[in-house]
Design a protein around this motif. Sequence first.
Motif, PDB file in Angstrom:
ATOM      1  N   PHE A 199      47.874 -21.735  -8.874  1.00  0.00           N
ATOM      2  CA  PHE A 199      48.867 -21.570  -9.424  1.00  0.00           C
ATOM      3  C   PHE A 199      48.756 -21.438 -10.920  1.00  0.00           C
ATOM      4  O   PHE A 199      47.864 -22.485 -11.502  1.00  0.00           O
ATOM      5  N   LYS A 200      49.468 -20.737 -11.888  1.00  0.00           N
ATOM      6  CA  LYS A 200      49.276 -20.541 -13.212  1.00  0.00           C
ATOM      7  C   LYS A 200      50.697 -20.616 -13.864  1.00  0.00           C
ATOM      8  O   LYS A 200      51.267 -19.942 -13.588  1.00  0.00           O
ATOM      9  N   VAL A 201      50.727 -21.855 -14.295  1.00  0.00           N
ATOM     10  CA  VAL A 201      51.934 -22.474 -15.131  1.00  0.00           C
ATOM     11  C   VAL A 201      52.196 -22.153 -16.321  1.00  0.00           C
ATOM     12  O   VAL A 201      51.182 -22.834 -17.296  1.00  0.00           O
ATOM     13  N   THR A 202      53.027 -21.286 -16.936  1.00  0.00           N
ATOM     14  CA  THR A 202      52.954 -21.073 -18.272  1.00  0.00           C
ATOM     15  C   THR A 202      54.339 -21.889 -19.080  1.00  0.00           C
ATOM     16  O   THR A 202      55.420 -21.620 -18.335  1.00  0.00           O
ATOM     17  N   LEU A 203      54.260 -22.614 -19.903  1.00  0.00           N
ATOM     18  CA  LEU A 203      55.312 -23.354 -20.586  1.00  0.00           C
ATOM     19  C   LEU A 203      55.910 -22.231 -21.876  1.00  0.00           C
ATOM     20  O   LEU A 203      55.131 -21.803 -22.531  1.00  0.00           O
ATOM     21  N   THR A 204      57.222 -22.301 -21.887  1.00  0.00           N
ATOM     22  CA  THR A 204      57.886 -21.602 -22.988  1.00  0.00           C
ATOM     23  C   THR A 204      57.478 -22.226 -24.450  1.00  0.00           C
ATOM     24  O   THR A 204      57.414 -21.528 -25.232  1.00  0.00           O
ATOM     25  N   THR A 205      57.702 -23.796 -24.159  1.00  0.00           N
ATOM     26  CA  THR A 205      57.730 -24.174 -25.547  1.00  0.00           C
ATOM     27  C   THR A 205      56.447 -24.127 -26.183  1.00  0.00           C
ATOM     28  O   THR A 205      56.397 -23.899 -27.521  1.00  0.00           O
ATOM     29  N   SER A 206      55.217 -24.252 -25.613  1.00  0.00           N
ATOM     30  CA  SER A 206      53.903 -24.218 -26.377  1.00  0.00           C
ATOM     31  C   SER A 206      53.153 -22.943 -26.035  1.00  0.00           C
ATOM     32  O   SER A 206      52.205 -22.841 -26.481  1.00  0.00           O
ATOM     33  N   GLN A 207      53.749 -22.223 -25.042  1.00  0.00           N
ATOM     34  CA  GLN A 207      52.877 -21.057 -24.205  1.00  0.00           C
ATOM     35  C   GLN A 207      51.452 -21.634 -23.836  1.00  0.00           C
ATOM     36  O   GLN A 207      50.874 -20.913 -23.490  1.00  0.00           O
ATOM     37  N   ALA A 208      51.422 -22.902 -23.505  1.00  0.00           N
ATOM     38  CA  ALA A 208      50.520 -23.572 -22.949  1.00  0.00           C
ATOM     39  C   ALA A 208      50.269 -23.034 -21.614  1.00  0.00           C
ATOM     40  O   ALA A 208      51.178 -22.741 -20.768  1.00  0.00           O
ATOM     41  N   VAL A 209      49.038 -23.005 -20.827  1.00  0.00           N
ATOM     42  CA  VAL A 209      49.018 -22.508 -19.584  1.00  0.00           C
ATOM     43  C   VAL A 209      48.313 -23.604 -18.799  1.00  0.00           C
ATOM     44  O   VAL A 209      47.049 -23.870 -19.220  1.00  0.00           O
ATOM     45  N   PHE A 210      48.703 -23.865 -17.544  1.00  0.00           N
ATOM     46  CA  PHE A 210      48.226 -24.934 -16.586  1.00  0.00           C
ATOM     47  C   PHE A 210      47.892 -24.518 -15.117  1.00  0.00           C
ATOM     48  O   PHE A 210      48.577 -23.455 -14.720  1.00  0.00           O
ATOM     49  N   MET A 211      46.710 -24.798 -14.749  1.00  0.00           N
ATOM     50  CA  MET A 211      46.376 -24.142 -13.574  1.00  0.00           C
ATOM     51  C   MET A 211      46.291 -25.075 -12.404  1.00  0.00           C
ATOM     52  O   MET A 211      45.971 -26.525 -12.631  1.00  0.00           O
ATOM     53  N   THR A 212      46.890 -25.145 -11.431  1.00  0.00           N
ATOM     54  CA  THR A 212      47.035 -26.108 -10.343  1.00  0.00           C
ATOM     55  C   THR A 212      46.851 -25.688  -8.896  1.00  0.00           C
ATOM     56  O   THR A 212      46.864 -24.308  -8.759  1.00  0.00           O
ATOM     57  N   ASP A 213      46.638 -26.371  -7.960  1.00  0.00           N
ATOM     58  CA  ASP A 213      46.258 -25.874  -6.571  1.00  0.00           C
ATOM     59  C   ASP A 213      47.626 -26.006  -5.762  1.00  0.00           C
ATOM     60  O   ASP A 213      47.719 -25.463  -4.568  1.00  0.00           O
ATOM     61  N   ALA A 214      48.522 -26.810  -6.059  1.00  0.00           N
ATOM     62  CA  ALA A 214      49.722 -26.665  -5.351  1.00  0.00           C
ATOM     63  C   ALA A 214      50.847 -27.093  -6.682  1.00  0.00           C
ATOM     64  O   ALA A 214      50.595 -27.679  -7.528  1.00  0.00           O
TER      65      ALA A 214
END
Length: 492
Positions: A271-286
């Motif tokens: 999963f690629k999760v993108t935050l509005t606030t910082s445009q930061a991107v996080f990868m997770t497996d669930a």
Amino acid sequence: MKADGAVMTGPCCEKDGSSRPLSVVVLGSGAAAMAAVIAATERGAQVHVVERATVGGTCVNVGCVPSKHLVRSAQLQHWCDEHVEISDGCRCDGVPNAHKLHASRQALVERLRWQKYESVLDENPHVTVWHGEASFEDSRTVRVRSLAAQATQTETLLHFDRCLIAVGAEPYIPPIDGLASVPFWTSTEALASDTVPHRLGVVGSSAVALELAQAYARLGSRVTIFARRGLCTRTDPLVGETLMQALLDDDRIRIHCGALVESVQCEDGVFKVTLTTSQAVFMTDALLVASGRRPSTAALNMAAAGVSWHAASGQIPVDTHMRTNVPHIYAAGDCAQMPQLVYVAAAAGTRAAINMTGGEACLDLSLVPWVIFCEPQAAAVGLTEAEAQARGLRTETRTLPITSVPRCIVHGEKFGFLKLVAETPSMRIVGAQAVAAEASDMISTVAVAMRGHLTVADLSGMLLPYLTASEAVKLVAQSFTRDVHQLSCCAG
Ligand SMILES: Cc1cc2nc3c(=O)[nH]c(=O)nc-3n(C[C@H](O)[C@H](O)[C@H](O)COP(=O)(O)OP(=O)(O)OC[C@H]3O[C@@H](n4cnc5c(N)ncnc54)[C@H](O)[C@@H]3O)c2cc1C
């Protein structure tokens, strides 16, 4: 007999003077419904229960029971990890077996579902259970559509004298770009999983979100919590700050406050999760989405019965007697306008049944203690200092760190406090907040004291056993008039 404003009257029959028993239709079979079924049949009603999914509803199947089993399993695992010298002797090999944990969780769910729900319904001759989805035909009739395959589907019409809507709530899915097309978890999937993901993203900071986040971290996941605001923002700020500190003490947990998730994608199981606030991107497996729960009223066709609901929240407004705007239709539990807690649902269900069958019972929601079952727990009852002042009360408060509570010292607790709010000049207790391993017991003690209108002096003078969580309540009361650090170890 009178219980919390309840006037019990004799067995019920319809008001047309006939001696036929009152016909009550209960929609749902969760905590609110079951409490109502028991009370209504005890009072002479003939009850029809309609359930579209698994009998027992949320608490036993996918809520309190499996989540607290998971939390407890994860705590034991953590305890083994932290106390290798003892746990070695207990044959704990340090690697949680998620498959076995899931099997034991499921066995507990099935046992309790049978004991507390299925057998109670099966053995009651005044109850008929209909398996299917209910919707209103009009204000005196419910249609039950069986959930069998289309070709064999049947429909039944149930006519009622009284009806209780107890259809509960379901996970709220926030409008996040891409979310609908990825295989995210709600709490239901998180509790049904027999694996522990390497990385888990958690959207939300509800009680359910925090409990599951910490449990998965303790079972081995690297957990990132995306919290829109902070933690526990509806109570004293010290609760959220302390809980945050305690959660972050585990280096497998990260918390992003003020994090608005803009979009979610999933490719090859990542999963690629993108935050509005910082445009930061996080990868997770669930990815667990736990942003609250909305009433499951969409299928009910309430308009046909003339029942009102709040368009925004979906909740059904009820009065203190659980009556909707239609006099013979009642609502209770998570679908109605009340806190989404199982003990509130059950209390509301019982009162609805008494009122539906000719009695008089009201639900007093002025004192509703709540608990988040993390470690440490967060819990509260009554008013915060700010809420009391906003109501025009003058207050005096004391905050006792857990490092002053003998039980917490002996147990090696690191983070926590108990805060007591009293109104002046009476010094009556009007609220309390706590973070501690056993904050639930501290707060339950305060709730009983508040129900009895006790003062700080009353609590200070009580005999509460040494080395219990309740003793903290006496100590914080004593701290209004003396420095508790100077008391002997068992405060007299
Ligand atoms: C993970 C999790 C953990 C929780 N932990 C706690 C806790 O520790 N302590 C606590 O107090 N609370 C906890 N809760 C909340 C608690 O579970 C609920 O407040 C409670 O179970 C609500 O009971 P209810 O009777 O209102 O609804 P439910 O138990 O949800 O029952 C409603 C039933 O109605 C059925 N239904 C819905 N629509 C229809 C229809 N059209 N026709 C027929 N049937 C229908 C549903 O299938 C369901 O079985 C937790 C919840 C979750 C999700």
